[in-house]
Design a protein around this motif. Sequence first.
Motif, short mmCIF file in Angstrom:
data_model
loop_
_atom_site.label_atom_id
_atom_site.label_comp_id
_atom_site.label_asym_id
_atom_site.label_seq_id
_atom_site.Cartn_x
_atom_site.Cartn_y
_atom_site.Cartn_z
N ILE A 1 0.86 -1.18 0.00
CA ILE A 1 0.00 0.00 0.00
C ILE A 1 0.89 1.23 0.00
CG2 ILE A 1 -1.77 1.26 1.27
CD1 ILE A 1 -2.77 -1.37 2.35
N GLU B 1 -0.91 5.33 13.68
CA GLU B 1 -2.27 4.98 13.30
C GLU B 1 -3.28 5.60 14.25
OE1 GLU B 1 -3.13 3.51 10.70
OE2 GLU B 1 -1.36 2.50 9.93
N THR C 1 -7.70 9.31 6.26
CA THR C 1 -7.82 7.85 6.30
C THR C 1 -9.14 7.37 5.72
OG1 THR C 1 -8.79 7.83 8.52
CG2 THR C 1 -6.39 7.81 8.37
N TYR D 1 -6.89 6.50 -0.18
CA TYR D 1 -5.95 6.35 0.94
C TYR D 1 -5.47 4.92 1.08
CZ TYR D 1 -3.99 6.32 5.62
OH TYR D 1 -3.14 6.15 6.69
N HIS D 2 -6.39 3.97 1.04
CA HIS D 2 -6.01 2.58 1.28
C HIS D 2 -5.55 1.86 0.02
CE1 HIS D 2 -7.35 2.67 5.44
NE2 HIS D 2 -8.45 3.30 5.04
#
Length: 411
Positions: A184, A191, A329, A334-335
């Motif tokens: 990723i 986090e 996020t 984003y992911h």
Amino acid sequence: MDNNKAPPPPPPPELDIDNLRATKVLGKGATGTVFLVPDNSRGGQPFALKVVEKSSAHSKHHADRRARHEISVLSRFSAAAEPHPFLPHLIGSAENQEFICWAIPFCPGGDLNVLRHRQNDRVFSPAVIRFYLAEIICAVEHLHGQGIVYRDLKPENILVQQSGHVTLTDFDLSRDLVPRKSGIFYSDTDEEKSSKQYPQAKGSKITRFVIPKRGNNKKGVKKAKSARVSPVSRRNPNELISANERSNSFVGTEEYVSPEVIRGDGHEFAVDWWALGVLCFEMLYGATPFKGKNRKDTYRKILFAEPEFIGKPSALTDLIGKLLEKDPTRRLGYHGGASEIKEHEFFRGLNWDLLTEVLRPPFLPLRDEEEAAEGEIGIREYFQKLKLPPPSPLRSPSLDDCSNGLSLTEF
């Protein structure tokens, strides 16, 4: 060991700045001047030459250091076995005691901002937006794959090539970030920060989010004359960013700056997807979504206001809304990076592999639209003329200057 591996390409040639003759000034920015220079060695194809004058570089937020960084990034593009179709390559560079300069291919179609203003209603149709967004996404995807966060995506930095396809430009604000080992693209060592509650607006306290301080300077950041925000590092600029760490620099263009940059939370690749959302909104409506009465008001809107869409909801407005998610996020891309954005409904049916095969893009620059020459001038000569004192104003003669005792009224 693979003996069949192709040798790396030779480095770009060294430019002889003393013998370069420009025919036009294409633009002047906070960090340098861009010239149009003919190149007879390449069949007469002109190139764009960006020149940073060292004598004023340090007063312009270390422009010399940023210039070397941009040359380094462009060199990486040029060293690729297959140059990316939507990113420039480095034709050559040079540095002496006075200047740092580098050359990239000239794009006669201008930038997307100029092109948009040429439209009758100063906006693009959804079909045109789809085409340009697709190419921009491919370019940003390549940057992220190289560990580069762009941080300056805006219409003025998207140029139209002679072919009608786009290319990104200006990489002096870009930054290297190490991708995650998981594949990723995004790096985030903290986090827990992503799940915290973002601060609410409470009167004048909003200033603590929008006016970054430099050391003990109580006046904060001096307001820039242009829309581009000056890079203000929140850490020692000589301190290297470690793997899987966010950048903490305050950079970008004020209407395109993401919420996490304003908050100073640290940012990574998702800032480019936020800027893509702002760009898409501007292409659709002719204005950016969070522009305020002044910079402080603009930043307040970026942090707390939602984009206002006109008309019925569509796949395009849905895409914009997901790109303009204030929590990075939760932002589209984003992911899953660019792949996540490519799968959005707005791009349904688009054959991404055939973008470069499109022979009739929405707009093609005419051959005779190439910048008209203003007369050749040497690069060094140009900067020397800028330093000459202005001509003295004409002095009105006094009575003592008149000969034969004549008064002014007798003439």
